[in-house]
Design a protein around this motif. Structure first.
Motif, PDB file in Angstrom:
ATOM      1  N   PRO A 118      -3.968  -5.348   3.116  1.00 50.68           N
ATOM      2  CA  PRO A 118      -3.796  -4.628   1.848  1.00 50.68           C
ATOM      3  C   PRO A 118      -3.755  -3.124   2.082  1.00 50.68           C
ATOM      4  N   GLY A 119      -2.803  -2.488   1.400  1.00 50.54           N
ATOM      5  CA  GLY A 119      -2.662  -1.040   1.531  1.00 50.54           C
ATOM      6  C   GLY A 119      -1.635  -0.614   2.553  1.00 50.54           C
ATOM      7  N   VAL A 120      -0.995  -1.573   3.259  1.00 58.94           N
ATOM      8  CA  VAL A 120      -0.002  -1.255   4.289  1.00 58.94           C
ATOM      9  C   VAL A 120       1.372  -1.719   3.822  1.00 58.94           C
ATOM     10  N   GLU A 121       2.368  -0.847   3.941  1.00 58.78           N
ATOM     11  CA  GLU A 121       3.772  -1.175   3.644  1.00 58.78           C
ATOM     12  C   GLU A 121       4.599  -0.916   4.891  1.00 58.78           C
ATOM     13  N   PHE A 122       5.481  -1.848   5.246  1.00 65.63           N
ATOM     14  CA  PHE A 122       6.388  -1.669   6.377  1.00 65.63           C
ATOM     15  C   PHE A 122       7.795  -1.401   5.869  1.00 65.63           C
ATOM     16  N   ARG A 123       8.436  -0.376   6.446  1.00 66.42           N
ATOM     17  CA  ARG A 123       9.832  -0.065   6.106  1.00 66.42           C
ATOM     18  C   ARG A 123      10.641  -0.035   7.392  1.00 66.42           C
ATOM     19  N   GLY A 124      11.381  -1.139   7.621  1.00 69.30           N
ATOM     20  CA  GLY A 124      12.202  -1.251   8.807  1.00 69.30           C
ATOM     21  C   GLY A 124      13.595  -0.690   8.590  1.00 69.30           C
ATOM     22  N   GLY A 125      14.322  -0.503   9.696  1.00 67.20           N
ATOM     23  CA  GLY A 125      15.656   0.081   9.637  1.00 67.20           C
ATOM     24  C   GLY A 125      15.628   1.467   9.046  1.00 67.20           C
ATOM     25  N   CYS A 126      14.571   2.197   9.323  1.00 65.70           N
ATOM     26  CA  CYS A 126      14.320   3.474   8.658  1.00 65.70           C
ATOM     27  C   CYS A 126      13.836   4.477   9.709  1.00 65.70           C
ATOM     28  N   ALA A 159      -6.021   1.692   6.355  1.00 65.40           N
ATOM     29  CA  ALA A 159      -5.997   0.956   5.090  1.00 65.40           C
ATOM     30  C   ALA A 159      -7.376   0.405   4.751  1.00 65.40           C
ATOM     31  N   ARG A 160      -8.140  -0.019   5.749  1.00 63.55           N
ATOM     32  CA  ARG A 160      -9.507  -0.487   5.493  1.00 63.55           C
ATOM     33  C   ARG A 160     -10.361   0.605   4.876  1.00 63.55           C
ATOM     34  N   ARG A 161     -10.018   1.838   5.131  1.00 66.31           N
ATOM     35  CA  ARG A 161     -10.791   2.962   4.614  1.00 66.31           C
ATOM     36  C   ARG A 161     -10.214   3.528   3.327  1.00 66.31           C
ATOM     37  N   GLY A 162      -9.208   2.854   2.771  1.00 65.35           N
ATOM     38  CA  GLY A 162      -8.693   3.239   1.466  1.00 65.35           C
ATOM     39  C   GLY A 162      -7.389   3.999   1.470  1.00 65.35           C
ATOM     40  N   TRP A 163      -6.789   4.239   2.619  1.00 68.19           N
ATOM     41  CA  TRP A 163      -5.496   4.926   2.673  1.00 68.19           C
ATOM     42  C   TRP A 163      -4.372   3.996   2.227  1.00 68.19           C
ATOM     43  N   GLN A 164      -3.367   4.588   1.600  1.00 70.42           N
ATOM     44  CA  GLN A 164      -2.106   3.911   1.353  1.00 70.42           C
ATOM     45  C   GLN A 164      -1.173   4.290   2.499  1.00 70.42           C
ATOM     46  N   VAL A 165      -0.802   3.316   3.317  1.00 69.37           N
ATOM     47  CA  VAL A 165      -0.109   3.595   4.561  1.00 69.37           C
ATOM     48  C   VAL A 165       1.296   3.000   4.518  1.00 69.37           C
ATOM     49  N   THR A 166       2.290   3.821   4.862  1.00 70.30           N
ATOM     50  CA  THR A 166       3.661   3.341   5.022  1.00 70.30           C
ATOM     51  C   THR A 166       4.046   3.492   6.488  1.00 70.30           C
ATOM     52  N   VAL A 167       4.489   2.383   7.083  1.00 67.74           N
ATOM     53  CA  VAL A 167       4.857   2.358   8.498  1.00 67.74           C
ATOM     54  C   VAL A 167       6.377   2.332   8.598  1.00 67.74           C
ATOM     55  N   PHE A 168       6.941   3.302   9.305  1.00 68.83           N
ATOM     56  CA  PHE A 168       8.392   3.415   9.466  1.00 68.83           C
ATOM     57  C   PHE A 168       8.790   3.017  10.886  1.00 68.83           C
ATOM     58  N   ASP A 169       9.913   2.313  10.987  1.00 71.94           N
ATOM     59  CA  ASP A 169      10.448   1.996  12.307  1.00 71.94           C
ATOM     60  C   ASP A 169      11.973   1.967  12.233  1.00 71.94           C
ATOM     61  N   ALA A 170      12.604   2.471  13.282  1.00 71.51           N
ATOM     62  CA  ALA A 170      14.066   2.474  13.311  1.00 71.51           C
ATOM     63  C   ALA A 170      14.635   1.061  13.371  1.00 71.51           C
ATOM     64  N   ALA A 171      13.895   0.145  13.976  1.00 77.39           N
ATOM     65  CA  ALA A 171      14.349  -1.250  14.058  1.00 77.39           C
ATOM     66  C   ALA A 171      14.101  -1.968  12.738  1.00 77.39           C
ATOM     67  N   ASP A 172      14.806  -3.053  12.546  1.00 81.93           N
ATOM     68  CA  ASP A 172      14.663  -3.810  11.303  1.00 81.93           C
ATOM     69  C   ASP A 172      13.337  -4.545  11.226  1.00 81.93           C
ATOM     70  N   ALA A 193       0.754  -0.309  14.150  1.00 84.49           N
ATOM     71  CA  ALA A 193       0.182  -1.335  13.280  1.00 84.49           C
ATOM     72  C   ALA A 193      -1.339  -1.257  13.265  1.00 84.49           C
ATOM     73  N   ALA A 194      -1.953  -0.990  14.432  1.00 80.51           N
ATOM     74  CA  ALA A 194      -3.411  -0.882  14.488  1.00 80.51           C
ATOM     75  C   ALA A 194      -3.901   0.314  13.681  1.00 80.51           C
ATOM     76  N   VAL A 195      -3.220   1.451  13.803  1.00 78.04           N
ATOM     77  CA  VAL A 195      -3.595   2.636  13.022  1.00 78.04           C
ATOM     78  C   VAL A 195      -3.472   2.348  11.534  1.00 78.04           C
ATOM     79  N   ALA A 196      -2.386   1.714  11.129  1.00 72.72           N
ATOM     80  CA  ALA A 196      -2.187   1.410   9.713  1.00 72.72           C
ATOM     81  C   ALA A 196      -3.317   0.545   9.175  1.00 72.72           C
ATOM     82  N   ALA A 197      -3.706  -0.488   9.916  1.00 71.68           N
ATOM     83  CA  ALA A 197      -4.761  -1.388   9.450  1.00 71.68           C
ATOM     84  C   ALA A 197      -6.104  -0.674   9.378  1.00 71.68           C
ATOM     85  N   SER A 198      -6.428   0.145  10.378  1.00 67.76           N
ATOM     86  CA  SER A 198      -7.710   0.855  10.366  1.00 67.76           C
ATOM     87  C   SER A 198      -7.796   1.827   9.191  1.00 67.76           C
TER      88      SER A 198
END
Length: 609
Positions: free
Chosen positions: A394-402, A262-275, A255-260
């Motif tokens: 902004p710029g961060v998407e979470f995809r759980g169960g994935c 995204a602040r710099r303009g990346w579109q970030v998708t975070v995947f986790d096996a848990a829901d 989550a910290a990497v995604a936020a850092s």
């Protein structure tokens, strides 16, 4: 420092004034911003990076920040790196700025973070992390050697060359030139011939400009050497056009990497096996943010101090104090009786860790002579709240169960991520693995070790007398933590089971936690005895990830194609290290100033192993 009767600040150490009688803000705008062509020069740029020698009262920084705020064409990120051997007090910062109403609010924000300025680097973040001040406390040449980036503007400030020759020596100006790229502009108030000659010898073309009265002239220049510049070591990577990044793991690190990013303009998708996010080791009901103090200020102590500053800013910015976290301070019992702090801390000004006094011990319900340290810059935190806040950026998407099962490179560059069924999840320019001990599936060369931990926790019994101050030492105790519904909770633990990934609670660990609590705070253990005996105590188990040397791992993973990185092995200090490691990763991708001295950054790199 002292203040003259006319309101001009003066340094007794150097027997010199901080700025001319015509006014500090006018000098900052005319000599430094004007001399470097700002704000026009940064229009439309993704970031702008300023190097300053001599922070002083901070007015060059405040003027630059104010110009950035006022400019609709400002860059996304503003970095300001400044060297200062002798930081002034927060009160002097405020007094210096009080004559300028447009700087008053900014000065208050700066003063609020002006604490614990021991020798080394201190990263202060403003405007949602898009304005970053890296204050390098120490002598100028060692501090410049400890940093590495390409500056867009260079402000040469400080006391006069006659009174502070080290700041203006040929060796210092040579060190400054290593931060210049073709076209970097430099500005200063002095026109001394020796300074002009030294800058020209380092590749700067300089010229006199009209000065600000009573000074007739000032100096500006541009780095345009007539020779090919050869730098020691490879040039830092510098991504100017962020793309799409996939992050594997939705704990503190991911989550910290995604936020850092995204602040710099990346579109970030975070995947986790848990829901849900924070379903692994980061899902602790409540955690402790506390420093590590050693008499010799060892590597871990310095890393933890930098990490707590980074995390603290994020807590204050994103969470509600008293509900999601509390700046409670922490009392640390020292079983070995050693309450020493590093020599030299006294002369460095107000600090944040000291031997506990009788009042602090009494407030925690401990005997007067208990050997303990008091950490004022420490807190309890609900980790899942911080993770959720980072994933909402902004710029961060979470995809759980994935669950990501496989990575593959793309012919045109970048990466593809697939699930266990072979379904493609995403195409990404870069991938960051933040999956705790599961990171080894994608980075088998990294020496990762699972470390199982079990804690005891539960609602506070009506008759329990538990300290309001969190304690740590041989284990820790946190109480009076509010929850959404019901009575506040307490938590004590934790155990360390190396090389174990079992998630079922064990009776042996429950007994170990009770024994640890009895040693840490006998009265609290007695107060909770009834809850343990009635079975009114819950257990929580998580599996942390540690490296071979117990330090986090941040850096590239050896792969046939570039762009696969790791940010993992935060161990039992995820709250201390997540924000710092994320900012270090982002700095390395973008060629930004490091949030840590180069030796400390190297101590976290994957390349060390």
């Amino acid at each position: 420092m002292t203040w003259r009767a006319d309101g001009v600040p003066r340094s007794e150490r150097f027997d010199d004034i901080y700025h001319t009688e015509s006014g500090a803000l006018a000098q900052s705008r005319h000599v430094f911003l004007g001399g470097c062509g700002l704000p026009d020069a940064w229009a439309g740029q993704p970031r702008w990076q300023v190097l300053e020698t001599g922070f002083g009262l901070g007015l060059n920084f405040l003027a630059t920040w104010q110009a950035w705020r006022a400019d609709p064409a400002r860059p996304r990120m503003l970095h300001f790196v400044s060297v200062e051997a002798h930081p002034v007090s927060a009160g002097d910062l405020l007094r210096a700025a009080e004559a300028y109403p447009e700087l008053a609010a900014l000065a208050r924000e700066l003063a609020a973070q002006w604490h614990g300025l021991l020798p080394g680097f201190h990263r202060l973040a403003f405007d949602d992390g898009r304005v970053l001040l890296t204050l390098c406390v120490g002598d100028v040449q060692p501090m410049l050697r400890a940093q590495r980036f390409e500056a867009d503007s260079i402000f040469l400030d400080g006391y006069s060359p006659q009174l502070n020759p080290q700041m203006w020596s040929a060796d210092t100006l040579k060190a400054v030139s290593r931060f210049a790229r073709q076209g970097t502009r430099v500005a200063t108030w002095t026109i001394a011939r020796a300074i002009r000659d030294a800058l020209q010898q380092q590749g700067f073309t300089v010229e006199k400009r009209a000065g600000l009265p009573p000074k007739r002239d000032c100096l500006s220049g541009v780095f345009a050497p007539a020779w090919t510049v050869r730098r020691r070591g490879p040039a830092p990577e510098r991504i100017d056009k962020p793309g799409r990044c996939a992050v594997i793991g939705a704990g503190l690190a991911g989550a910290a990497v995604a936020a850092s990013l995204a602040r710099r303009g990346w579109q970030v998708t975070v995947f986790d096996a848990a829901d849900w996010p924070a379903s692994g080791a980061s899902g602790l009901p409540v955690g402790m943010l506390a420093p590590h103090v050693s008499p010799d200020d060892a590597l871990l102590s310095r890393l933890a101090r930098a990490g707590i500053r980074a995390t603290w800013g994020e807590l204050a910015r994103l969470l509600e104090e008293g509900r999601d976290w509390r700046a409670s301070g922490v009392l640390e019992r020292r079983p070995d009786g050693d309450t020493r702090v590093p020599a030299g801390w006294t002369s460095a000004g107000p600090n944040e860790s000291w031997p506990a006094n009788a009042g602090q011990l009494a407030a925690a319900g401990l005997p007067e002579r208990t050997p303990a340290l008091w950490h004022s810059r420490a807190a309890w935190v609900r980790p899942h709240r911080l993770i959720a806040a980072w994933l909402r950026q902004p710029g961060v998407e979470f995809r759980g169960g994935c669950a990501v099962a496989r990575l593959a490179t793309r012919q045109e560059g970048g990466w593809q991520l697939f699930d266990a069924n072979g379904e493609r999840l995403i195409d990404a320019d870069r991938v960051v693995v933040c999956a705790g001990f599961e990171s080894g599936r994608f980075a088998p060369a990294l020496p990762l070790q699972p470390v199982r931990g079990q804690v005891a926790w539960g609602p506070m019994p009506a008759d329990a007398d538990l300290p309001t101050t969190p304690l740590n030492g041989d284990g820790h105790l946190i109480a009076h933590v509010p929850v959404e519904r019901g009575v506040p909770i307490w938590l004590a633990g934790a155990t360390f089971g190396r090389d174990s990934t079992a998630l079922e609670p064990t009776q042996a660990d429950s007994i170990a936690n009770r024994e640890r609590l009895a040693r840490l705070h006998p009265a609290a253990a007695a107060s909770l005895a009834g809850a343990f005996e009635r079975g009114d105590v819950d257990t929580w188990v998580g599996v942390r990830c540690a490296s071979g040397d117990r330090r986090p791992l941040v850096g590239p993973i050896d792969a046939p194609v570039a762009g696969l990185w790791a940010c993992t092995a935060l161990g039992s200090r995820g709250l201390s290290f997540a924000a710092l490691c994320a900012e270090l990763l982002a700095a390395q991708w973008h060629g930004e100033p490091l949030p840590l001295p180069a030796t400390l950054a190297k101590a976290l790199g994957t390349q060390r192993l």
